[in-house]
Design an enzyme around this catalytic site. Structure first.
Site, PDB file in Angstrom:
ATOM      1  N   CYS A 130       0.813  -1.224   0.000  1.00 21.98           N
ATOM      2  CA  CYS A 130       0.000   0.000   0.000  1.00 21.98           C
ATOM      3  C   CYS A 130       0.851   1.281   0.000  1.00 21.98           C
ATOM      4  O   CYS A 130       0.561   2.230  -0.730  1.00 21.98           O
ATOM      5  CB  CYS A 130      -0.961  -0.021   1.178  1.00 21.98           C
ATOM      6  SG  CYS A 130      -0.217  -0.554   2.721  1.00 21.98           S
ATOM      7  N   HIS A 243      -2.740   6.518   4.272  1.00 20.06           N
ATOM      8  CA  HIS A 243      -1.301   6.637   4.530  1.00 20.06           C
ATOM      9  C   HIS A 243      -0.780   7.928   3.882  1.00 20.06           C
ATOM     10  O   HIS A 243      -1.299   8.366   2.850  1.00 20.06           O
ATOM     11  CB  HIS A 243      -0.522   5.489   3.864  1.00 20.06           C
ATOM     12  CG  HIS A 243      -0.700   4.138   4.492  1.00 20.06           C
ATOM     13  ND1 HIS A 243      -1.439   3.894   5.616  1.00 20.06           N
ATOM     14  CD2 HIS A 243      -0.187   2.935   4.115  1.00 20.06           C
ATOM     15  CE1 HIS A 243      -1.378   2.601   5.917  1.00 20.06           C
ATOM     16  NE2 HIS A 243      -0.631   1.994   5.019  1.00 20.06           N
TER      17      HIS A 243
HETATM   18  N1  LIG Z   1      -5.292  -3.192   5.406  1.00 19.97           N
HETATM   19  C1  LIG Z   1      -4.656  -2.674   4.370  1.00 19.97           C
HETATM   20  O1  LIG Z   1      -4.585  -1.444   4.190  1.00 19.97           O
HETATM   21  C2  LIG Z   1      -3.990  -3.569   3.362  1.00 19.97           C
HETATM   22  C3  LIG Z   1      -3.406  -2.989   2.234  1.00 19.97           C
HETATM   23  C4  LIG Z   1      -2.792  -3.803   1.296  1.00 19.97           C
HETATM   24  C5  LIG Z   1      -2.779  -5.156   1.496  1.00 19.97           C
HETATM   25  N2  LIG Z   1      -3.336  -5.702   2.601  1.00 19.97           N
HETATM   26  C6  LIG Z   1      -3.306  -7.163   2.755  1.00 19.97           C
HETATM   27  O2  LIG Z   1      -4.620  -7.665   2.692  1.00 19.97           O
HETATM   28  C7  LIG Z   1      -4.730  -8.792   3.540  1.00 19.97           C
HETATM   29  C8  LIG Z   1      -5.883  -8.601   4.516  1.00 19.97           C
HETATM   30  O3  LIG Z   1      -5.686  -7.436   5.266  1.00 19.97           O
HETATM   31  P1  LIG Z   1      -6.821  -6.779   6.155  1.00 19.97           P
HETATM   32  O4  LIG Z   1      -6.239  -5.490   6.596  1.00 19.97           O
HETATM   33  O5  LIG Z   1      -8.143  -6.773   5.465  1.00 19.97           O
HETATM   34  O6  LIG Z   1      -6.880  -7.799   7.417  1.00 19.97           O
HETATM   35  P2  LIG Z   1      -8.073  -8.131   8.409  1.00 19.97           P
HETATM   36  O7  LIG Z   1      -8.960  -6.963   8.617  1.00 19.97           O
HETATM   37  O8  LIG Z   1      -7.423  -8.737   9.586  1.00 19.97           O
HETATM   38  O9  LIG Z   1      -8.914  -9.253   7.631  1.00 19.97           O
HETATM   39  C9  LIG Z   1      -8.444 -10.553   7.419  1.00 19.97           C
HETATM   40  C10 LIG Z   1      -9.441 -11.352   6.613  1.00 19.97           C
HETATM   41  O10 LIG Z   1      -8.886 -12.643   6.376  1.00 19.97           O
HETATM   42  C11 LIG Z   1      -9.784 -13.629   6.812  1.00 19.97           C
HETATM   43  N3  LIG Z   1      -9.100 -14.820   7.322  1.00 19.97           N
HETATM   44  C12 LIG Z   1      -8.242 -14.885   8.358  1.00 19.97           C
HETATM   45  N4  LIG Z   1      -7.868 -16.181   8.560  1.00 19.97           N
HETATM   46  C13 LIG Z   1      -8.502 -16.912   7.631  1.00 19.97           C
HETATM   47  C14 LIG Z   1      -8.539 -18.293   7.334  1.00 19.97           C
HETATM   48  N5  LIG Z   1      -7.834 -19.182   8.031  1.00 19.97           N
HETATM   49  N6  LIG Z   1      -9.317 -18.702   6.301  1.00 19.97           N
HETATM   50  C15 LIG Z   1     -10.038 -17.822   5.592  1.00 19.97           C
HETATM   51  N7  LIG Z   1     -10.044 -16.492   5.827  1.00 19.97           N
HETATM   52  C16 LIG Z   1      -9.281 -16.042   6.833  1.00 19.97           C
HETATM   53  C17 LIG Z   1     -10.566 -12.974   7.933  1.00 19.97           C
HETATM   54  O11 LIG Z   1     -11.762 -13.672   8.134  1.00 19.97           O
HETATM   55  P3  LIG Z   1     -12.468 -13.722   9.585  1.00 19.97           P
HETATM   56  O12 LIG Z   1     -13.204 -12.419   9.730  1.00 19.97           O
HETATM   57  O13 LIG Z   1     -13.384 -14.877   9.460  1.00 19.97           O
HETATM   58  O14 LIG Z   1     -11.385 -13.910  10.598  1.00 19.97           O
HETATM   59  C18 LIG Z   1     -10.770 -11.576   7.327  1.00 19.97           C
HETATM   60  O15 LIG Z   1     -11.816 -11.617   6.386  1.00 19.97           O
HETATM   61  C19 LIG Z   1      -3.355  -8.977   4.180  1.00 19.97           C
HETATM   62  O16 LIG Z   1      -2.620  -9.883   3.382  1.00 19.97           O
HETATM   63  C20 LIG Z   1      -2.754  -7.607   4.083  1.00 19.97           C
HETATM   64  O17 LIG Z   1      -1.335  -7.630   4.062  1.00 19.97           O
HETATM   65  C21 LIG Z   1      -3.950  -4.946   3.540  1.00 19.97           C
END
Ligand SMILES: NC(=O)c1ccc[n+]([C@@H]2O[C@H](COP(=O)([O-])OP(=O)(O)OC[C@H]3O[C@@H](n4cnc5c(N)ncnc54)[C@H](OP(=O)(O)O)[C@@H]3O)[C@@H](O)[C@H]2O)c1
Length: 334
Positions: A130, A243
């Protein structure tokens, strides 16, 4: 590619996943069918899409039958395990994690910069980090005009970059501090409310963090510029969303503030907000939920040859994640 694709969102309940649904709907992405996947914890939960309540299903290896495009945002280990399974089932994976970004077989794409790379995919396309994406939205047009050699940068990264639990941590700590209670920590190693943490992602042997090195490594791949150098300090700040990055860039060719402004004004997906006399510069508070990034504080760098200093801000849940992923989907349908 099916013109009304069956789309799956893996990690649909997360900070990025929720934005994926909103972005697909807002941009009228021609979704034929939508499958929502998350962990077993969320099975049965309902999320709204185009006015309909859709159930969240548990991610399993046979969840991808008939799916055309799978948007993954459930973390690197889930992507490593399930993205190849999804690709083998015949769908194109657009992956938000860092699992495949530096894989030679996987294009790493920002549609405003290297849309052509989408065509090189072999089943998986990676979405960039990001902070890198937001920086490159301003840096790449300048690179095209003046040929960037290197940058020095510091980031000011919002807690939503760490996911839904970190948003809750900042909210809880703010309330605890205001009530005069001790702030409790679950996500970050230190209190984030009323503090800044010069620590994003894990530390490498050389003292940089993994997040800091993504700027150089991913920047080289996206800009097709193998000599690009970036020395970055990534900092987490108590901001909910968007950010910001302070950048000092050195170019091969001479650059003036006026010539840079002309270039940036024409850049896609970027607004120039640069009237310091009126206190106008990009602010994360106002970039939240905006598709475009914003650049300002343009000035000739007083310590670099052919140098330009600038400040760029953007919603990392959108341009750094969900929006960029949906834009890649749009490229696939072209
Ligand atoms: N946040 C950002 O700004 C951003 C930017 C770029 C990239 N990313 C990437 O995007 C990804 C997610 O980030 P996020 O910020 O959205 O995180 P988050 O809010 O913690 O969400 C994680 C998601 O993954 C699911 N999950 C976790 N364990 C799982 C499993 N064993 N099987 C299936 N689903 C599972 C969770 O489902 P449950 O609700 O059921 O736990 C939730 O839907 C990461 O790889 C991160 O590096 C994030």
């Amino acid at each position: 590619m099916n013109r009304s694709p069956h789309v799956a969102v893996v990690g649909a309940t997360g900070a990025v996943g929720v934005e994926m649904l909103k972005t697909l709907e807002k941009r009228n992405f021609p979704v034929g069918k939508l499958t929502l996947l998350a962990s077993a914890r969320s099975a049965g939960k309902k999320l709204k899409f185009r006015g309909e309540e859709l159930p969240v299903q548990t991610l399993t290896k046979d969840a991808f039958a008939g799916v055309d495009i799978a948007l993954f945002s459930a973390g690197g280990s889930i992507s490593k395990e399930f993205a190849p399974v999804a690709a083998r089932a015949g769908c194109v994976v657009i992956d938000n994690s860092s699992a495949y970004r530096m894989d030679d077989q996987v294009p790493l794409v920002i549609p405003e910069i290297n849309p052509g790379d989408v065509r090189l995919h072999k089943g998986i396309i990676a979405n960039p980090n990001c902070t890198t994406a937001i920086t490159l939205m301003a840096l790449y047009p300048l690179h095209q005009a003046f040929n960037v050699k290197r940058i020095f940068a510091s980031s000011y990264q919002a807690v939503s970059g760490t996911g839904a639990k970190a948003i809750e941590e900042l909210r809880r700590q703010m309330e605890q501090v205001v009530r005069g209670e001790k702030a409790t920590k679950e996500v970050y190693p230190h209190q984030i409310a009323f503090n800044v943490l010069p620590h994003v992602d894990s530390f490498l042997q050389d003292g940089y963090t993994k997040e800091e090195m993504k700027m150089q490594n991913e920047g080289r791949k996206i800009m097709h510029h193998p000599k690009f150098r970036a020395s970055v300090t990534c900092v987490r700040v108590p901001v909910y969303r968007a950010h910001s990055v302070a950048v000092n860039a050195e170019f091969e060719r001479p650059v003036t503030v006026d010539s840079a402004r002309q270039v940036l004004k024409k850049a896609p997906g970027l607004q120039v907000v640069d009237e310091p006399a009126k206190n106008e510069y990009p602010l994360p508070l106002y970039q939240a939920e905006q598709y475009d990034c914003a650049v300002g504080r343009l000035r000739s760098d007083c310590a670099l040859d052919n140098g330009l200093a600038f400040w760029v801000s953007g919603d990392q849940l959108l341009k750094g994640a969900a929006l960029n992923a949906v834009q890649i989907g749009e490229e696939l349908l072209k």
